[in-house]
Design an enzyme around this catalytic site. Structure first.
Site, PDB file in Angstrom:
ATOM      1  N   LYS A 222      -7.408 -15.611  -7.732  1.00 39.28           N
ATOM      2  CA  LYS A 222      -7.247 -14.361  -7.731  1.00 39.28           C
ATOM      3  C   LYS A 222      -5.942 -14.120  -6.580  1.00 39.28           C
ATOM      4  O   LYS A 222      -5.342 -13.129  -6.882  1.00 39.28           O
ATOM      5  CB  LYS A 222      -8.471 -13.823  -6.703  1.00 39.28           C
ATOM      6  CG  LYS A 222      -8.241 -12.460  -6.186  1.00 39.28           C
ATOM      7  CD  LYS A 222      -8.245 -11.561  -7.500  1.00 39.28           C
ATOM      8  CE  LYS A 222      -7.775  -9.994  -6.719  1.00 39.28           C
ATOM      9  NZ  LYS A 222      -8.922  -9.375  -5.973  1.00 39.28           N
ATOM     10  N   LYS A 297      -2.680  -7.328   2.766  1.00 36.97           N
ATOM     11  CA  LYS A 297      -3.652  -8.570   2.977  1.00 36.97           C
ATOM     12  C   LYS A 297      -3.607  -9.795   2.133  1.00 36.97           C
ATOM     13  O   LYS A 297      -3.424 -11.047   2.297  1.00 36.97           O
ATOM     14  CB  LYS A 297      -4.773  -7.998   3.150  1.00 36.97           C
ATOM     15  CG  LYS A 297      -5.920  -8.852   3.664  1.00 36.97           C
ATOM     16  CD  LYS A 297      -6.781  -9.678   2.592  1.00 36.97           C
ATOM     17  CE  LYS A 297      -7.616  -8.378   1.804  1.00 36.97           C
ATOM     18  NZ  LYS A 297      -8.537  -9.153   0.846  1.00 36.97           N
TER      19      LYS A 297
END
Length: 349
Positions: A222, A297
């Site tokens: 991811k 993030k």
């Protein structure tokens, strides 16, 4: 251990629940202790036959909400919790069971899915004072679909294993649209023998469920995907902006790009230029979708992983800097495709 996990999460996450309001390792030890191993292997078969027994779902934000609804559509009763009680109301109105803490979810369900914004949030939900691990049952299957530090996923897996349960990381790709339509891609890391049990649930929410390897490999996949996504979105925004400045109609330019070698998801599915496509955040003042702060993030996670593995990510590092700058200049709650608007405003300075 909870304290060390929190510190690790703090180093790689932003301390907030920003997923909520947008319209949307190696892993486990190779050999488990004999009693746990026996119980877990038996639980694989029992879970595969559990069918429509209740499923716990924690985190009902822009992604978790439609994911949970797709489980309901497939006939699974839910036991839900969210730090924001209002997020649970529509589930309560449809007859699903709402509880007051993650520990309460673990008490009532032996299959739990979590969908949370950051490493810190995930650590709190699992290891906090009222976390899942307070009441988790032996043989439970815990699936975390958050995007977090792979190292945090590995540590959580160890803590879960001590309780006789199984942890799998299964972050998603596809965004809010795919979450609503049930076409997410899940990247799964964990004990391979448990993959079928996880796939039973994840297949209700996604069209692609891929086994990546040990715990943490789902997160690794991811992070790599989102780093590439950020780079391609910035590139698409720059190319579109340059073409417009050179006098090209944006819709025509997008059409040309999408039938040429520059085509990518950011250009043909999620174009960042207002007026080029309908149904995307750029058509709605960059509201909804995947927030700039969350992209920053995720790029921070990629940067940390690159540092730890001594891997050069020149464009990934630049993308991280750009999205951090956007957060500082008022774009934190806008979709990450607002990088186009950011570039347009920067050129007037």
């Amino acid at each position: 251990m909870a304290a060390s996990l929190w510190l690790r999460g703090a180093a790689s996450s932003l301390h907030y629940w920003s997923h909520r309001r947008w319209p949307a390792t190696a892993g486990l030890p190779a050999v488990l202790s004999a009693p746990i191993e026996s119980y877990v292997l038996k639980s694989v078969c029992s879970r595969s036959m559990a069918s429509k027994t209740p499923v716990g779902f924690i985190g009902l934000g822009n992604m978790g909400n439609p994911m949970a609804k797709n489980l309901m559509k497939h006939g699974y009763p839910l036991i839900v919790y969210d730090v924001f009680p209002d997020a649970c109301k529509e589930f309560q109105d449809t007859g699903e069971q709402v509880v007051s803490s993650p520990a309460d979810v673990a008490e009532k369900a032996d299959r739990i899915i979590t969908m949370l914004p950051t490493s810190i949030n995930t650590i709190e939900v699992y290891s906090g004072a009222n976390g899942i691990l307070k009441n988790v049952k032996k043989g439970s299957l815990l699936i975390d679909s958050s995007t977090i530090d792979p190292a945090v996923a590995k540590e959580l897996a160890k803590e879960v294993e001590k309780m006789g349960a199984v942890f799998m990381d299964a972050p998603v790709s596809g965004g809010v649209g795919a979450a609503r339509s049930g076409n997410l891609t899940f990247m799964v890391g964990g004990v391979e023998e448990e993959f079928a049990a996880a796939q039973e649930l994840l297949g209700c929410m996604g069209s692609n469920v891929l086994y990546c390897g040990a715990v943490g490999t789902g997160q690794a996949a991811k992070i790599c995907n989102n780093m590439l996504l950020a780079i391609s979105m910035i590139g698409t925004a720059e190319a579109m902006n340059l073409g417009i400045r050179l006098g090209l109609d944006p819709k025509l330019l997008a059409k040309i790009l999408n039938m040429s070698s520059g085509r990518c998801w950011s250009s043909d599915t999620y174009n960042p230029v207002p007026g080029v496509m309908d149904g995307v955040p750029s058509a709605n003042n960059y509201q909804g979708g995947f927030g700039t702060t969350l992209m920053a993030k995720d790029l921070g996670l990629a940067q940390d992983s690159a540092t730890n593995t001594k891997t050069p990510i020149f464009l990934g590092s630049l993308a991280h800097q750009i999205y951090r700058m956007m957060c500082a200049k008022g774009y934190s709650k806008k979709d990450f495709s607002s990088v186009f608007q950011f570039l347009r405003e920067e050129e007037t300075l």
